[in-house]
Design an enzyme around this catalytic site. Structure first.
Site, short mmCIF file in Angstrom:
data_model
loop_
_atom_site.label_atom_id
_atom_site.label_comp_id
_atom_site.label_asym_id
_atom_site.label_seq_id
_atom_site.Cartn_x
_atom_site.Cartn_y
_atom_site.Cartn_z
N ASP A 52 0.89 -1.22 0.22
CA ASP A 52 0.21 0.04 0.06
C ASP A 52 1.40 1.32 -0.12
O ASP A 52 1.86 1.42 0.10
CB ASP A 52 -1.02 -0.38 1.35
CG ASP A 52 -0.18 0.01 2.57
OD1 ASP A 52 1.12 -0.64 3.31
OD2 ASP A 52 -1.00 -0.32 3.36
N ASN A 55 -7.10 -2.47 14.47
CA ASN A 55 -8.74 -2.75 14.26
C ASN A 55 -9.32 -3.78 13.15
O ASN A 55 -10.18 -3.44 12.51
CB ASN A 55 -9.50 -1.15 13.67
CG ASN A 55 -8.96 -1.10 12.40
OD1 ASN A 55 -7.64 -1.69 11.81
ND2 ASN A 55 -9.33 0.11 10.89
N HIS A 58 -7.16 -4.30 10.15
CA HIS A 58 -6.77 -4.25 8.90
C HIS A 58 -6.04 -5.24 8.49
O HIS A 58 -4.96 -4.84 9.22
CB HIS A 58 -7.39 -2.52 8.12
CG HIS A 58 -5.86 -1.88 8.61
ND1 HIS A 58 -6.07 -0.75 8.93
CD2 HIS A 58 -4.77 -2.48 8.83
CE1 HIS A 58 -4.85 -0.39 9.28
NE2 HIS A 58 -3.92 -1.15 9.10
N GLU A 89 -9.45 -2.14 5.28
CA GLU A 89 -10.33 -0.95 6.34
C GLU A 89 -11.08 -2.27 7.04
O GLU A 89 -12.85 -2.62 5.99
CB GLU A 89 -10.41 -0.18 6.91
CG GLU A 89 -9.47 1.32 6.26
CD GLU A 89 -8.03 1.42 7.81
OE1 GLU A 89 -8.65 0.38 8.26
OE2 GLU A 89 -8.09 2.33 7.60
C1 GLP Z 1 -0.44 0.17 9.05
C2 GLP Z 1 -0.55 -0.76 6.98
C3 GLP Z 1 -0.54 -2.30 7.73
C4 GLP Z 1 -0.18 -2.21 8.82
C5 GLP Z 1 -0.43 -1.87 9.58
C6 GLP Z 1 0.02 -2.07 11.31
O1 GLP Z 1 -1.35 1.24 8.60
N1 GLP Z 1 -1.36 -0.09 6.35
O2 GLP Z 1 0.12 -2.83 6.58
O3 GLP Z 1 0.21 -3.39 8.76
O4 GLP Z 1 -1.31 -0.78 9.96
O5 GLP Z 1 0.94 -0.61 11.27
P1 GLP Z 1 2.06 -1.65 12.94
O6 GLP Z 1 2.34 -2.68 11.96
O7 GLP Z 1 3.02 0.14 12.80
O8 GLP Z 1 1.57 -1.91 13.76
#
Ligand code: GLP
Length: 243
Positions: free
Chosen positions: A66, A135, A137, A142
């Site tokens: 992404d 959440n 995702h 989302e």
């Molecule tokens: C982000 C990314 C996800 C990631 C998630 C968790 O927003 N788009 O791909 O897995 O949120 O992030 P973190 O590893 O910082 O907890």
């Protein structure tokens, strides 16, 4: 398969080992990469494996999950910059093989269709790395994202904007839209590796792995995939009934 290790460092080392084994087995293969705080330790370890053991990225192709809409690739908080900072600059991957979708397309419908086509033309993703949002995702899919969704522009959930604000100087700088591979796109990868650490992920992990498969919890879609490896630390596994 769910594997629980004591802490972040062990999860990172194990993830890097799995990714390195995949690269050695299919040096011309395709890896799907994730951003966020979770995979940073694994990327550090992959850099060390490149430097000390010659782990070879020269024939590898990567696709990132992404990107924020509106940030140019060279913006310090873009996922493009993140990948170059944490991994690509330190290994011998070819820049033209390290794909991060642009957050600045003129025509996102076309850019998303091209992205899907590029993954297909590369032979498909052998191993997709995933984190999980608090959440539930995956990538930027989302709650409410359909399980068959494809690469597209999405609006970020308020909780995601808040979670990601820590990477920005000011909360109002956090983009509110992103382009993300869809859940359907992700499920087409041949193997999935989901990493989660910390007790703030425990609830999301439990509902994703042990709750019903529902678009309310995008990561629950992983239950529909035949080859998923889940790597957790003890804190992230603490709300699971069975491990
Ligand atoms: C982000 C990314 C996800 C990631 C998630 C968790 O927003 N788009 O791909 O897995 O949120 O992030 P973190 O590893 O910082 O907890």
């Amino acid at each position: 398969m769910v594997e629980v290790l004591a802490d972040y460092q062990l999860v990172s080392n194990r993830a890097a080992g799995i990714i390195a084994d995949q690269i050695r087995a299919t040096p011309r293969g395709v890896i799907g990469l994730a951003t966020g705080g979770t995979p940073v330790g694994a990327y550090d370890r992959l850099v060390a494996l490149h430097q000390t053991q010659g782990l070879d990225f020269s024939n590898l192709t990567t696709f990132n999950l992404d990107e924020y809409v509106g940030l140019s690739p060279d913006h310090p908080q873009s996922y493009h910059s993140f990948m170059w900072q944490h991994l690509f600059s330190h290994v011998n991957i070819r820049a033209s093989h390290a794909h991060v979708v642009s957050g600045l397309a003129h025509d996102f419908d076309q850019a998303c269709a091209e992205w899907e086509h590029r993954i297909e033309a590369s032979g498909g993703i052998d191993l997709q790395i995933l984190g999980i949002g608090s959440n539930g995702h995956i990538a930027f899919n989302e709650p409410g994202s359909t399980l068959t969704s494809r690469t597209r522009v999405v609006e970020l959930a308020e909780r995601t904007v808040q979670d990601n604000a820590r990477f920005f100087d000011r909360p109002d700088e956090v983009p509110r839209t992103a382009v993300t591979m869809g859940i359907g796109t992700i499920l087409e990868a041949r193997r999935l590796l989901l990493m989660a650490t910390g007790d703030h992920k425990a609830h999301a992990v439990a509902v994703a792995l042990e709750g019903p498969v529902t678009s309310d919890v995008p990561a629950s879609a992983l239950q529909r995939h035949a080859n998923v490896h889940v790597l957790l630390d003890t804190a992230a596994a603490s709300q699971l009934n069975s491990v």
